[in-house]
Enzyme design. Structure first.
Site, PDB file in Angstrom:
ATOM      1  N   SER A 126      -2.690   9.839   0.877  1.00 31.05           N
ATOM      2  CA  SER A 126      -1.320   9.339   0.731  1.00 31.05           C
ATOM      3  C   SER A 126      -0.736   9.815  -0.580  1.00 31.05           C
ATOM      4  O   SER A 126      -1.464   9.975  -1.579  1.00 31.05           O
ATOM      5  CB  SER A 126      -1.369   7.809   0.734  1.00 31.05           C
ATOM      6  N   TYR A 150      -4.915  -0.056  -2.834  1.00 26.76           N
ATOM      7  CA  TYR A 150      -4.784   0.862  -1.694  1.00 26.76           C
ATOM      8  C   TYR A 150      -4.855   2.314  -2.189  1.00 26.76           C
ATOM      9  O   TYR A 150      -5.629   3.135  -1.681  1.00 26.76           O
ATOM     10  CB  TYR A 150      -3.457   0.601  -0.969  1.00 26.76           C
ATOM     11  N   LYS A 154      -7.809   5.378  -1.641  1.00 33.01           N
ATOM     12  CA  LYS A 154      -7.577   6.742  -1.144  1.00 33.01           C
ATOM     13  C   LYS A 154      -8.116   7.765  -2.151  1.00 33.01           C
ATOM     14  O   LYS A 154      -8.731   8.761  -1.779  1.00 33.01           O
ATOM     15  CB  LYS A 154      -6.080   6.981  -0.904  1.00 33.01           C
TER      16      LYS A 154
HETATM   17  P1  NAD Z   1      -1.892   2.156  11.523  1.00 32.78           P
HETATM   18  O1  NAD Z   1      -2.310   0.842  10.966  1.00 32.78           O
HETATM   19  O2  NAD Z   1      -0.811   2.201  12.525  1.00 32.78           O
HETATM   20  O3  NAD Z   1      -3.167   2.909  12.121  1.00 32.78           O
HETATM   21  C1  NAD Z   1      -4.475   2.702  11.630  1.00 32.78           C
HETATM   22  C2  NAD Z   1      -5.359   2.447  12.840  1.00 32.78           C
HETATM   23  O4  NAD Z   1      -6.713   2.280  12.384  1.00 32.78           O
HETATM   24  C3  NAD Z   1      -4.983   1.181  13.594  1.00 32.78           C
HETATM   25  O5  NAD Z   1      -4.931   1.473  14.977  1.00 32.78           O
HETATM   26  C4  NAD Z   1      -6.124   0.214  13.283  1.00 32.78           C
HETATM   27  O6  NAD Z   1      -6.355  -0.678  14.359  1.00 32.78           O
HETATM   28  C5  NAD Z   1      -7.267   1.164  13.048  1.00 32.78           C
HETATM   29  N1  NAD Z   1      -8.335   0.681  12.164  1.00 32.78           N
HETATM   30  C6  NAD Z   1      -8.208   0.111  10.946  1.00 32.78           C
HETATM   31  N2  NAD Z   1      -9.423  -0.160  10.426  1.00 32.78           N
HETATM   32  C7  NAD Z   1     -10.341   0.263  11.330  1.00 32.78           C
HETATM   33  C8  NAD Z   1     -11.743   0.278  11.369  1.00 32.78           C
HETATM   34  N3  NAD Z   1     -12.467  -0.219  10.353  1.00 32.78           N
HETATM   35  N4  NAD Z   1     -12.365   0.793  12.446  1.00 32.78           N
HETATM   36  C9  NAD Z   1     -11.657   1.290  13.490  1.00 32.78           C
HETATM   37  N5  NAD Z   1     -10.310   1.299  13.509  1.00 32.78           N
HETATM   38  C10 NAD Z   1      -9.655   0.793  12.445  1.00 32.78           C
HETATM   39  O7  NAD Z   1      -1.527   3.089  10.275  1.00 32.78           O
HETATM   40  P2  NAD Z   1      -0.855   4.527  10.236  1.00 32.78           P
HETATM   41  O8  NAD Z   1       0.490   4.388   9.646  1.00 32.78           O
HETATM   42  O9  NAD Z   1      -1.027   5.203  11.519  1.00 32.78           O
HETATM   43  O10 NAD Z   1      -1.779   5.218   9.131  1.00 32.78           O
HETATM   44  C11 NAD Z   1      -2.902   5.997   9.469  1.00 32.78           C
HETATM   45  C12 NAD Z   1      -3.586   6.456   8.181  1.00 32.78           C
HETATM   46  O11 NAD Z   1      -2.646   7.163   7.386  1.00 32.78           O
HETATM   47  C13 NAD Z   1      -4.114   5.317   7.326  1.00 32.78           C
HETATM   48  O12 NAD Z   1      -5.359   5.720   6.767  1.00 32.78           O
HETATM   49  C14 NAD Z   1      -3.066   5.183   6.247  1.00 32.78           C
HETATM   50  O13 NAD Z   1      -3.611   4.684   5.049  1.00 32.78           O
HETATM   51  C15 NAD Z   1      -2.619   6.627   6.073  1.00 32.78           C
HETATM   52  N6  NAD Z   1      -1.249   6.737   5.562  1.00 32.78           N
HETATM   53  C16 NAD Z   1      -0.215   6.094   6.194  1.00 32.78           C
HETATM   54  C17 NAD Z   1       1.075   6.157   5.665  1.00 32.78           C
HETATM   55  C18 NAD Z   1       2.221   5.429   6.328  1.00 32.78           C
HETATM   56  O14 NAD Z   1       3.222   5.184   5.657  1.00 32.78           O
HETATM   57  N7  NAD Z   1       2.153   5.071   7.589  1.00 32.78           N
HETATM   58  C19 NAD Z   1       1.313   6.901   4.493  1.00 32.78           C
HETATM   59  C20 NAD Z   1       0.247   7.567   3.891  1.00 32.78           C
HETATM   60  C21 NAD Z   1      -1.043   7.474   4.421  1.00 32.78           C
END
Ligand code: NAD
Ligand code: UDP
Length: 339
Positions: A126, A150, A154
């Site tokens: 991120s 958080y 990362k």
């Molecule tokens: P999201 O919460 O929609 O998706 C994450 C998924 O992982 C969910 O379906 C959740 O049920 C699953 N999950 C969480 N912990 C788990 C575990 N221990 N075992 C199995 N499944 C698990 O989030 P997103 O927005 O799709 O983000 C995906 C990734 O991208 C994350 O790692 C997040 O930190 C990173 N990210 C997101 C953003 C954003 O703004 N959306 C920005 C930068 C980085």
């Protein structure tokens, strides 16, 4: 036969869109998700977009025995690791949950991959790892100084994976630092549906437009930006999804470690997002300018040149399309997958 890609967290917002891009590129996604922040009904929607639902396994990425079984049951060409927790505020109040899920989960996954001799890994990092900086656009060489658990989680995973790659040149690891992912698949069938009150701007604006919330609180109108509101690099989730496919293709060509920003290189203010959403929806968005939100930086946007040079990837979709696609999803699914 299509190469199988294990997609942890593949039922979530970015993961589900990446399943669409993977299928379009000839890969077979295999999703592992514990559904702590997603809904199993996403697979019915994916089936309508892709033609058949991706295979999925309900389980936790910290479950080493389950991972060993998955790697033993089928050849897996690579892993895209989305699974994790992502709320900055929650990470401050419950840091252990973040270190356990994000750091421990990634280490268990990497160890299972090593044992199974699967060496291709794409990790969701991120822009939060950069923390506050005055130098814009932000390049990958910028100092990492995250300001919350958080972001620390990362950064720790990035460090561990970089050390792992250095220890064994067979690894092909890409660390993708996303800026602000927004939007939805153009079909309106999949999108983002945060539980409770959204923390992020775009879901909040779309919930105001659809009538679920009265008005947007704009967090600060006195920043040193052209209109006084915060500026961010919003990137369409389908562009991000395609970035993951480009990263896989790159890993197939070349071993090593790549650390890349995924953003558009363009900054958009809160009020510009509000205006773009009004154009897309034909609704007026009520807002009120209030105090700054603690921890927010005035502006941040990516230098995406390295991703373009390395992957041949560039974001294609602009803010109007991001808003139009968010609106299509929000309007058709005001209560997410329950709709
Ligand atoms: P999201 O919460 O929609 O998706 C994450 C998924 O992982 C969910 O379906 C959740 O049920 C699953 N999950 C969480 N912990 C788990 C575990 N221990 N075992 C199995 N499944 C698990 O989030 P997103 O927005 O799709 O983000 C995906 C990734 O991208 C994350 O790692 C997040 O930190 C990173 N990210 C997101 C953003 C954003 O703004 N959306 C920005 C930068 C980085
Ligand atoms: N923002 C806002 N009202 C909200 C949510 C966000 O004014 O209800 C602003 C926030 O201050 C920032 C921008 O919108 O300037 C993007 O915030 P978001 O939380 O979506 O992303 P991040 O701060 O993580 O970049």
């Amino acid at each position: 036969m299509s190469p199988t890609i294990l997609v942890t967290g593949g039922a979530g917002f970015i993961g589900s869109h990446t399943c669409v891009a993977l299928a379009a590129a000839g890969y077979a996604p295999l999703v592992l998700d514990n559904f702590c922040n997603s809904d199993v009904r996403v697979f019915e929607r994916l089936a309508r977009i892709i033609g058949s639902a991706p295979r999925f396994v309900e389980g936790d990425v910290r479950d080493r025995a389950l991972l060993d079984r998955l790697f033993a049951e089928q050849p897996i060409a690579g892993v895209i690791h989305f699974a994790g927790l992502k709320s900055v505020g929650e990470s401050v109040s419950d840091p252990l949950a973040y270190y356990d899920n994000n750091v421990h989960g990634s280490l268990v996954l990497a160890a299972a991959m090593e044992a199974a001799s699967v060496h291709t890994l794409i990790f969701s990092s991120s822009a939060t790892v950069y923390g506050a900086t005055d130098r814009l656009p932000i390049g990958e060489g910028e100092a990492l100084q995250p300001t919350n658990p958080y972001g620390h989680s990362k950064q720790m995973v990035e460090q561990a994976l970089a050390d792992l790659q250095r220890s064994d040149p067979r690894w092909r690891i890409t660390l993708l630092r996303y800026f602000n992912p927004v939007g939805a698949h153009e079909s309106g069938l999949i999108g983002e549906h945060p539980h409770g009150k959204p923390n992020n701007l775009m879901p909040y604006v779309s919930q105001v437009a659809v009538g679920l919330r009265d008005k947007l609180a704009v967090h600060g109108g006195d920043y040193p930006t052209p209109d006084g509101t915060g500026v961010r690099d919003y990137v369409h989730v389908m562009d991000l999804a395609e970035g993951h496919v480009a990263a896989l293709r790159h890993a197939e060509r070349q071993a090593g470690l790549a650390t890349l920003n995924l953003g558009t290189g363009r900054g958009t203010s809160v009020l510009e997002v509000v205006k773009a959403f009004e154009r897309a929806s034909g609704r007026s968005i009520a807002y009120e300018i209030g105090p700054r939100r603690t921890g927010d930086v005035p502006s941040n946007w990516a230098d995406p040149a390295l991703a373009q040079a390395t992957l041949g990837w560039r974001a294609q979709r602009g803010i109007d399309q991001m808003c139009a696609d968010s609106w299509r999803w929000q309007q058709a699914n005001p209560r997410g997958y329950e709709s």
